[in-house]
Scaffold this motif. Structure first.
Motif, mmCIF file in Angstrom:
data_model
loop_
_atom_site.group_PDB
_atom_site.id
_atom_site.type_symbol
_atom_site.label_atom_id
_atom_site.label_comp_id
_atom_site.label_asym_id
_atom_site.label_seq_id
_atom_site.Cartn_x
_atom_site.Cartn_y
_atom_site.Cartn_z
ATOM 1 N N VAL A 1 -0.576 53.299 -1.419
ATOM 2 C CA VAL A 1 -1.020 54.671 -1.135
ATOM 3 C C VAL A 1 -2.441 54.636 -0.590
ATOM 4 O O VAL A 1 -2.753 55.279 0.420
ATOM 5 N N ASP A 2 -3.316 53.865 -1.251
ATOM 6 C CA ASP A 2 -4.695 53.738 -0.763
ATOM 7 C C ASP A 2 -4.705 53.254 0.681
ATOM 8 O O ASP A 2 -5.431 53.761 1.529
ATOM 9 N N ILE A 3 -3.888 52.236 0.937
ATOM 10 C CA ILE A 3 -3.882 51.609 2.257
ATOM 11 C C ILE A 3 -3.378 52.573 3.321
ATOM 12 O O ILE A 3 -4.012 52.765 4.361
ATOM 13 N N LEU A 4 -2.229 53.229 3.028
ATOM 14 C CA LEU A 4 -1.643 54.118 4.040
ATOM 15 C C LEU A 4 -2.487 55.374 4.237
ATOM 16 O O LEU A 4 -2.563 55.915 5.347
ATOM 17 N N THR A 5 -3.128 55.832 3.172
ATOM 18 C CA THR A 5 -4.012 56.989 3.304
ATOM 19 C C THR A 5 -5.171 56.654 4.235
ATOM 20 O O THR A 5 -5.536 57.431 5.117
ATOM 21 N N LYS A 6 -5.715 55.454 4.037
ATOM 22 C CA LYS A 6 -6.822 55.034 4.896
ATOM 23 C C LYS A 6 -6.340 54.896 6.341
ATOM 24 O O LYS A 6 -7.014 55.333 7.272
ATOM 25 N N SER A 7 -5.170 54.284 6.516
ATOM 26 C CA SER A 7 -4.635 54.120 7.874
ATOM 27 C C SER A 7 -4.478 55.466 8.554
ATOM 28 O O SER A 7 -4.858 55.643 9.706
ATOM 29 N N THR A 8 -3.883 56.424 7.828
ATOM 30 C CA THR A 8 -3.663 57.744 8.405
ATOM 31 C C THR A 8 -4.989 58.340 8.872
ATOM 32 O O THR A 8 -5.093 58.854 9.986
ATOM 33 N N ALA A 9 -5.988 58.235 8.014
ATOM 34 C CA ALA A 9 -7.296 58.795 8.367
ATOM 35 C C ALA A 9 -7.853 58.105 9.615
ATOM 36 O O ALA A 9 -8.380 58.753 10.514
ATOM 37 N N LEU A 10 -7.695 56.783 9.676
ATOM 38 C CA LEU A 10 -8.232 56.042 10.821
ATOM 39 C C LEU A 10 -7.484 56.399 12.106
ATOM 40 O O LEU A 10 -8.089 56.574 13.160
ATOM 41 N N TYR A 11 -6.146 56.511 12.000
ATOM 42 C CA TYR A 11 -5.374 56.898 13.184
ATOM 43 C C TYR A 11 -5.817 58.273 13.668
ATOM 44 O O TYR A 11 -5.953 58.524 14.858
ATOM 45 N N GLU A 12 -6.022 59.194 12.717
ATOM 46 C CA GLU A 12 -6.375 60.555 13.101
ATOM 47 C C GLU A 12 -7.803 60.641 13.633
ATOM 48 O O GLU A 12 -8.061 61.259 14.656
ATOM 49 N N ASP A 13 -8.722 60.021 12.923
ATOM 50 C CA ASP A 13 -10.136 60.184 13.273
ATOM 51 C C ASP A 13 -10.520 59.431 14.544
ATOM 52 O O ASP A 13 -11.335 59.898 15.320
ATOM 53 N N TYR A 14 -9.984 58.245 14.718
ATOM 54 C CA TYR A 14 -10.460 57.410 15.830
ATOM 55 C C TYR A 14 -9.365 57.065 16.817
ATOM 56 O O TYR A 14 -9.564 56.236 17.701
ATOM 57 N N LYS A 15 -8.191 57.670 16.634
ATOM 58 C CA LYS A 15 -7.075 57.442 17.560
ATOM 59 C C LYS A 15 -6.842 55.952 17.799
ATOM 60 O O LYS A 15 -6.725 55.493 18.942
ATOM 61 N N LEU A 16 -6.802 55.188 16.725
ATOM 62 C CA LEU A 16 -6.598 53.744 16.862
ATOM 63 C C LEU A 16 -5.205 53.468 17.429
ATOM 64 O O LEU A 16 -4.263 54.210 17.164
ATOM 65 N N ARG A 17 -5.096 52.383 18.210
ATOM 66 C CA ARG A 17 -3.774 52.005 18.710
ATOM 67 C C ARG A 17 -2.955 51.350 17.610
ATOM 68 O O ARG A 17 -1.745 51.491 17.550
ATOM 69 N N ARG A 18 -3.600 50.557 16.797
ATOM 70 C CA ARG A 18 -2.877 49.849 15.737
ATOM 71 C C ARG A 18 -3.796 49.613 14.565
ATOM 72 O O ARG A 18 -4.989 49.393 14.731
ATOM 73 N N VAL A 19 -3.188 49.645 13.368
ATOM 74 C CA VAL A 19 -3.859 49.087 12.200
ATOM 75 C C VAL A 19 -3.063 47.834 11.839
ATOM 76 O O VAL A 19 -1.845 47.901 11.667
ATOM 77 N N TYR A 20 -3.723 46.709 11.790
ATOM 78 C CA TYR A 20 -3.037 45.482 11.390
ATOM 79 C C TYR A 20 -3.228 45.262 9.903
ATOM 80 O O TYR A 20 -4.301 45.540 9.360
ATOM 81 N N TYR A 21 -2.178 44.779 9.258
ATOM 82 C CA TYR A 21 -2.255 44.476 7.834
ATOM 83 C C TYR A 21 -2.144 42.972 7.680
ATOM 84 O O TYR A 21 -1.231 42.351 8.221
ATOM 85 N N SER A 22 -3.051 42.384 6.957
ATOM 86 C CA SER A 22 -3.025 40.940 6.812
ATOM 87 C C SER A 22 -2.951 40.603 5.331
ATOM 88 O O SER A 22 -3.858 40.938 4.568
ATOM 89 N N ALA A 23 -1.833 40.011 4.934
ATOM 90 C CA ALA A 23 -1.681 39.652 3.524
ATOM 91 C C ALA A 23 -2.759 38.628 3.173
ATOM 92 O O ALA A 23 -2.916 37.626 3.858
ATOM 93 N N PHE A 24 -3.498 38.922 2.135
ATOM 94 C CA PHE A 24 -4.561 38.023 1.709
ATOM 95 C C PHE A 24 -3.952 36.688 1.311
ATOM 96 O O PHE A 24 -3.028 36.642 0.517
ATOM 97 N N SER A 25 -4.454 35.604 1.907
ATOM 98 C CA SER A 25 -4.000 34.316 1.408
ATOM 99 C C SER A 25 -5.173 33.654 0.726
ATOM 100 O O SER A 25 -6.246 33.543 1.311
#
Lengths: 458, 416
Positions: free
Chosen positions: B232-256
């Motif tokens: 939820v934290d992650i997707l909420t942040k993504s949504t805000a970033l897509y809306e605020d800055y019109k990002l083309r993509r948010v990449y998710y990188s599993a922490f290794s």
């Protein structure tokens, strides 16, 4: 039944199909036959007058897609294309919209296969340098796409002289003109290029051995293309070594005090736990952990680098020569040392033995980072208003980045562990200065900065 | 140090950035120059981890003044260090490009001296490629956190794409793990880039000619599983970033848990399927009209690992089904598990000419097993929501038997 003979090319089919259509020949009456060589050029239909062909009225994009389908290696495209053409011009103008229609499905299936092959050719052609600005590639496409695909390489590599050889047909570009020639076997292509070693190095470095997914790779990069991909040579080796590389990664020791730091709000509990910390190698040679000390509610914390020789023996911070100098300077600045909590970024003495003497050594970044959990835990309990960093090591630990003392000293900077953090020099820097005049000037600057600290604290 | 050794170090150090796309930009080759982009990205190779190799993805240097706990290049790490000059990178890019190994360059860097100094080095590399080598291929530059407006404006003049990494979904996580970086500062960079992108667009409208500024827009990356942040934290942040800055993509990188990884970090590797689920959810938000708040069905605030997020939503909203493929709106069709965007469009076109049957769907290579419980099609008899509901419930009772639940196996093993 009519036998439609044509030369097996898209253009040949198109002309023939126009003639058939002009004569209202239904698809089920036509048998398509490819001919090669001379006779094909004239071998259109004997029974149909192709001269009366009318302009084709077909949906936009159909001819373009059909030209792609015509590259399909199987003999299937021609009959399917004609059936579609006939239906499109005989009452089913919207046929292509009905994607579930059997002819449309066939058409799209072949189109997809050829387009994928075209795309893979864009990806997998590998040029080898044969001379100044001269490059040659040999590629084996699934379908007959050398011709239709050549313009892509012209658009991209137009300033190079290149040849793309395939078993069916070859394309040649001399920076001006595109020419086509017959197919050639792989043996005619250059055998190697010196740069390939560097490319393989890159390929090996971006591979993550902890995530082996051979099927995913093979799905996108079919094994049949491997012989012409220089990087594919090392795939077996990368896979064979993956297990070992993962083990090495897993075994790489992570230096950190974190596992030794208890969840507590009691400073004595923290101090006791720190006494047996083995978070990094420094504990092996030092006498003991030297933890911070001072009142809990003073509001200010001084952070030094690490305990020195005497601190290590006494078990208390800042009791050696640097500590005595700090005491003096604090007095001059009007700060009571008893009101301060004093600690170090690194809590074990790091030294090099020279004869009987133990010579101070600056801790490495890894050791600073390994010890930081203790400082974080101390600050969490103390909740100071101000952290004063004595020197670069303290500042690196407090700010979590490299800090150049001279660039950032003397300012009250924002920090996540306190209202503010303040950077100044470490007193031992004064002790090491060879020039007495410079040392005196530095000393008064140090005092002046500490006076500002006192003023800030109010 | 020889080039090969440097390349080994600086490519290895760059591989934790998940982004590899080379799409979204069109540029014809300059007269006498080399390289172009035609909108579609090309994967020139695949490594045995199944990932695509499209760009020469390297760091200019992995020396860094910062100590970000999740990063292998932080100052407190023992990793071997190297540094390329901008000219070396430009030459390497050209040599690789000429042999058709790559689409272009993705250049990032550890921060040396200062944000602006580092950014200037990246810009110099891109400038040299464009102006000296007349390079027309793809360039993706990292926006160094804290880089000035002037530097970012210049970077966009040469780069097809810029990206400022948000790193972690919660501002508080960054305070803990990367004390030298803040969300405010990173988002300031995004906002500056966004401003320039809008400005370029505006000038296009007025003059008809688009000034060159990062035509492939900006993207960002978030590390998943390094802290306790939920989906939820992650997707909420993504949504805000897509809306605020019109990002083309948010990449998710599993922490290794990387070599020499830092204190305070998760020791466990998050299941790879979590990263996969986030990408699916992200996709549903961008192309299927789902809102982030709808997608998380688990009480712990995470996406279901067992079901893909669309199916998980459908199972929670049985009242929404069945959907009539011959009458439903595009929005409703997009919510049917098993129907993708392309097939929904095909159905909409097709149904203008004839009633769509299950056989039609089968020919579109839709898995009819998968969609049947959720749809009504022609020739299937009258719509029977109860029957559909019954089928869904059956599914719920025996999840392991359905082919559809193959994903459950991947959730257990972490393999996709």
């Amino acid at each position: 039944m009519i036998e439609a003979r044509f030369d097996g090319t898209w253009e040949g089919w198109r002309d023939t199909a126009r003639g058939l259509l002009a004569n209202e020949i239904r698809p089920q009456e036509v048998l398509w036959t490819q001919e090669t060589g001379q006779q094909a050029l004239s071998g259109i239909l004997a029974t149909v007058d192709t001269g009366t062909s009318v302009p084709l009225r077909v949906p936009r994009g159909f001819l373009e897609d059909a030209a792609v389908v015509a590259c399909h290696r199987s003999p299937e495209p021609w009959a399917v294309l004609y059936r579609l053409l006939y239906r499109l011009t005989h009452g089913e103008r919207h046929l292509l919209e009905v994607t579930s229609d059997k002819d449309v499905l066939e058409f799209r299936r072949m189109e997809k296969a050829v387009r994928r092959d075209i795309h893979k050719m864009h990806a997998f052609v590998r040029f080898r340098k044969t001379g100044e600005n001269r490059y040659v590639a040999w590629h084996r496409p699934d379908h007959r796409i050398a011709r239709i695909n050549a313009p892509f390489f012209v658009r991209r590599f137009g300033s190079m002289h290149w040849a793309i050889l395939t078993p069916d047909e070859s394309a040649y570009w001399d920076t001006q003109t595109l020419r086509f020639g017959p197919g050639v076997p792989r043996s005619e292509a250059p055998a190697q290029d010196d740069l390939e070693e560097l490319w393989r190095t890159y390929y090996a470095s971006v591979f993550n051995p902890a995530r082996v997914k051979v099927n995913a790779m093979v799905k996108e990069m079919a094994v049949r293309h491997w012989p012409t991909l220089p990087e594919a040579d090392i795939i077996p080796k990368l896979l064979a070594e993956a297990g070992t590389r993962v083990e090495v990664m897993g075994a790489a020791r992570r230096e950190s005090a974190a596992p030794f730091v208890p969840e507590t709000v009691e400073l004595p509990v923290l101090r006791e736990a720190a006494a047996v910390c083995e978070g990094c190698d420094l504990h092996r040679h030092a006498t003991r952990t030297v933890f911070g000390e001072g009142p809990l509610d003073g509001g200010v914390v001084f952070v030094g680098e690490q305990p020195g020789d005497l601190e290590d023996l006494a078990g208390r911070p800042f009791v050696g020569p640097a500590g005595q100098l700090l005491d003096e300077v604090l007095r001059e600045a009007g700060i009571d040392r008893e009101s301060l909590y004093i600690t170090n970024a690194v809590k074990h003495f790091k030294f090099e033995e020279r004869g009987k003497r133990r010579i101070h050594q600056t801790p490495r970044g890894v050791e600073i980072a390994a010890c930081r959990p203790w400082l974080e835990a101390e600050m969490k309990i103390l909740q100071p208003r101000l952290i004063v960093c004595l020197g670069a090591t303290a500042a690196q630990s407090v700010f979590g980045r490299a800090v150049r003392v001279n660039a950032e000293r003397g300012q009250f900077l924002p920090n996540h562990m306190a209202e503010a953090a303040f950077v100044t020099i470490h007193p031992s820097a004064l002790l090491r200065m060879p020039d007495p005049a410079m040392a005196a000037a530095e000393r008064s600057r140090f005092v002046e900065e500490l006076r500002r600290v006192r003023a800030w604290l109010g | 140090m020889e080039t090969r050794k440097k390349l080994e170090i600086l490519a290895d150090a760059a591989k934790y950035d998940a982004s590899c796309a080379s799409s979204g930009s069109r540029r014809a080759r300059a007269e006498g120059g080399l390289g172009n982009t035609e909108g579609m990205g090309i994967c020139h190779s695949y490594t045995p981890d199944g990932r695509c190799v499209s760009l020469l993805k390297i760091l200019l240097t992995n020396y860094c003044i910062y100590d970000c706990a999740y990063c292998v290049n932080r100052i407190g790490s023992d990793t071997p260090r190297a540094r390329f000059t901008p000219q070396e990178v430009a030459t390497l890019t050209m040599e690789f490009y000429r042999r058709n190994y790559i689409e272009g360059l993705f250049l990032s860097s550890g921060v040396i001296q200062s944000a602006d100094y580092t950014m200037e080095q990246l810009i110099e590399t891109a400038r040299s490629l464009r102006e000296e080598h007349l390079f027309g291929g793809y360039i993706h530059l990292k926006a160094v956190p804290g880089a000035s407006e002037v530097a970012l404006a210049l970077a966009g003049k040469y780069a097809d794409r810029l990206s400022a990494n948000i790193e972690l979904p919660r501002a508080g996580d960054l305070v803990q793990l990367a004390p030298a970086k803040t969300h405010e500062e990173i988002e300031e960079s995004m906002s500056r880039i966004q401003f320039r992108l809008l400005e370029a667009k505006d000038k296009t409208k007025r003059n008809g000619k688009r000034p060159f500024f990062a035509p492939a827009g900006q993207t960002t990356q978030m590390i998943v599983g390094a802290t306790s942040a939920t989906d939820v934290d992650i997707l909420t942040k993504s949504t805000a970033l897509y809306e605020d800055y019109k990002l083309r993509r948010v990449y998710y990188s599993a922490f290794s848990p990387i070599q020499h990884s830092a204190p305070g970090m998760a020791n466990e590797k998050p299941p790879l399927v979590r990263e996969h689920r986030l990408y699916q959810a992200d996709w549903l938000m961008r192309f299927y009209g789902f809102h982030s708040s709808e997608l998380v069905t688990e009480v712990n605030g995470n996406l279901s690992l067992e079901h893909d997020p669309k199916l998980a939503w459908a199972l929670e909203h049985r009242e929404f089904f069945p959907v009539d493929v011959n009458a439903a709106s595009k929005e409703a069709l997009l919510r049917v598990p098993g129907l993708g965007v392309r097939n929904v469009e095909r159905i909409l076109r097709m149904r203008r000419f004839h009633k769509v049957t299950l056989e039609d769907l089968r020919r579109l290579r839709v898995s009819t097993d998968k969609v049947r419980p959720f749809v009504v099609a022609a020739g299937q008899g009258p719509a029977n929501p109860d029957a559909a509901r019954h089928k869904i419930e059956e599914k719920l009772r025996q999840p392991k038997q359905m082919e559809l639940f193959a994903a459950a196996a991947t959730a257990r093993t972490g393999e996709l």
